[in-house]
Design a protein around this motif. Structure first.
Motif, short mmCIF file in Angstrom:
data_model
loop_
_atom_site.label_atom_id
_atom_site.label_comp_id
_atom_site.label_asym_id
_atom_site.label_seq_id
_atom_site.Cartn_x
_atom_site.Cartn_y
_atom_site.Cartn_z
N LEU A 103 0.87 -1.17 0.00
CA LEU A 103 0.00 0.00 0.00
C LEU A 103 0.91 1.22 0.00
N ASN A 104 0.63 2.20 -0.86
CA ASN A 104 1.54 3.32 -0.93
C ASN A 104 0.82 4.65 -1.06
N GLY A 105 1.55 5.68 -0.71
CA GLY A 105 1.12 7.05 -0.91
C GLY A 105 2.17 7.82 -1.69
N THR A 106 1.73 8.64 -2.65
CA THR A 106 2.66 9.38 -3.50
C THR A 106 2.38 10.86 -3.38
N TRP A 107 3.46 11.63 -3.23
CA TRP A 107 3.38 13.09 -3.14
C TRP A 107 4.05 13.69 -4.37
N TYR A 108 3.34 14.59 -5.04
CA TYR A 108 3.88 15.33 -6.17
C TYR A 108 4.11 16.77 -5.70
N PRO A 109 5.32 17.13 -5.30
CA PRO A 109 5.54 18.40 -4.61
C PRO A 109 5.42 19.64 -5.50
N VAL A 125 4.28 0.34 2.24
CA VAL A 125 4.48 -0.70 3.24
C VAL A 125 3.50 -1.83 2.94
N GLY A 126 3.92 -3.07 3.18
CA GLY A 126 3.00 -4.16 2.92
C GLY A 126 3.64 -5.53 3.07
N TYR A 127 3.11 -6.48 2.34
CA TYR A 127 3.47 -7.88 2.44
C TYR A 127 4.70 -8.18 1.57
N ALA A 128 5.67 -8.88 2.15
CA ALA A 128 6.90 -9.23 1.43
C ALA A 128 7.14 -10.73 1.50
N LEU A 154 7.51 -8.33 6.25
CA LEU A 154 7.08 -6.98 5.91
C LEU A 154 8.02 -6.34 4.88
N GLY A 155 7.42 -5.59 3.96
CA GLY A 155 8.22 -4.86 2.98
C GLY A 155 7.97 -3.36 3.08
N VAL A 179 14.17 -0.48 -1.29
CA VAL A 179 13.19 -1.44 -0.83
C VAL A 179 13.83 -2.31 0.25
N ALA A 180 13.18 -2.38 1.40
CA ALA A 180 13.68 -3.17 2.52
C ALA A 180 12.66 -4.23 2.90
N GLN A 181 13.15 -5.41 3.24
CA GLN A 181 12.29 -6.49 3.70
C GLN A 181 12.76 -6.97 5.07
N SER A 182 11.82 -7.10 6.00
CA SER A 182 12.09 -7.68 7.30
C SER A 182 11.42 -9.04 7.33
N LEU A 183 12.21 -10.12 7.25
CA LEU A 183 11.66 -11.46 7.06
C LEU A 183 11.86 -12.35 8.29
N ASP A 184 13.09 -12.39 8.81
CA ASP A 184 13.42 -13.19 10.00
C ASP A 184 12.91 -14.63 9.85
N GLY A 185 13.19 -15.23 8.70
CA GLY A 185 12.71 -16.57 8.43
C GLY A 185 13.79 -17.62 8.59
N ASP A 186 13.53 -18.79 8.05
CA ASP A 186 14.49 -19.89 8.16
C ASP A 186 15.72 -19.65 7.29
#
Length: 204
Positions: A103-109, A125-128, A154-155, A179-186
């Protein structure tokens, strides 16, 4: 992460040099729906669950975005942002895929009718999910999908860019993201990658 910061600063400087050339093009009118397609290369860093870190300077990044304007300078929407690459030597290849639905938000300054109207800043931010597949290649046999492992989490995305309105409803531009992903998986613990893409956008 020093490298993504430098790349972002260089991109902003390049956008600043391009804005004067945008004055002769169509104004950046945005008052409805937006569809964006992007494709480019990416580099990044992966930290595995064992603590081992790997740096990758290869791969491609496909992206799809869909959203709607809220006023003249803000938009909300959803996006798919991925990074895929392959490594290893025949007969065994390793295919990595790092993917996100955000899900994102975009700003056009900038003012829509000014040269700065082509600039955007996007946060998401969303599902990764990230996967690795071990594929064995055998001559004369159909290539399979191999053994595949997937970690989920999380992404997050920060994307900066500039576009030229080449037609009333169509724009072409460049973008760079972190782009960053927090996974903490196997297998995966976390990942960070920086795609640089050519962007196509349609407004209606």
């Amino acid at each position: 992460m020093v490298r993504p910061v430098f790349v972002i600063l260089i991109t902003l400087a390049a956008c600043g040099m391009l804005v004067n050339e945008a004055r002769a093009l169509d104004p950046h009118v945005r008052d409805g729906w937006i569809l964006g397609l992007a494709y480019g290369g990416a580099t990044g860093d992966i930290t595995f669950s064992t603590g081992v870190e790997g740096e990758v300077e290869d791969g491609v990044s496909p992206q799809i975005r869909f959203g709607h304007m809220l006023g003249r300078k803000f938009a909300v929407g959803v996006a798919y942002v991925g990074w895929m690459y392959e490594t290893g030597n025949v007969p065994v290849k390793y295919r990595f895929s790092l993917q996100n639905v955000l899900l994102n938000g975009t700003w056009y300054p900038g003012h829509p009718e000014s040269a700065l109207g082509g600039m955007h800043v996007r946060l998401g931010v969303g599902y990764a999910w990230s996967a690795i597949a071990e594929v064995e290649l055998e001559e004369g046999e159909e290539q399979g999908h191999g053994d595949r492992h997937v970690d989920k989490g999380l992404g997050f995305e920060l994307n900066l860019g500039y576009e030229f309105r080449v037609y009333r409803t169509t724009a072409v531009g460049l973008g760079i993201g972190v782009v960053a992903q927090s996974l903490d998986g196997d297998l995966y613990k976390d990942t960070v990658y920086t795609p640089v893409t050519l962007n196509l956008s349609w407004y209606w």
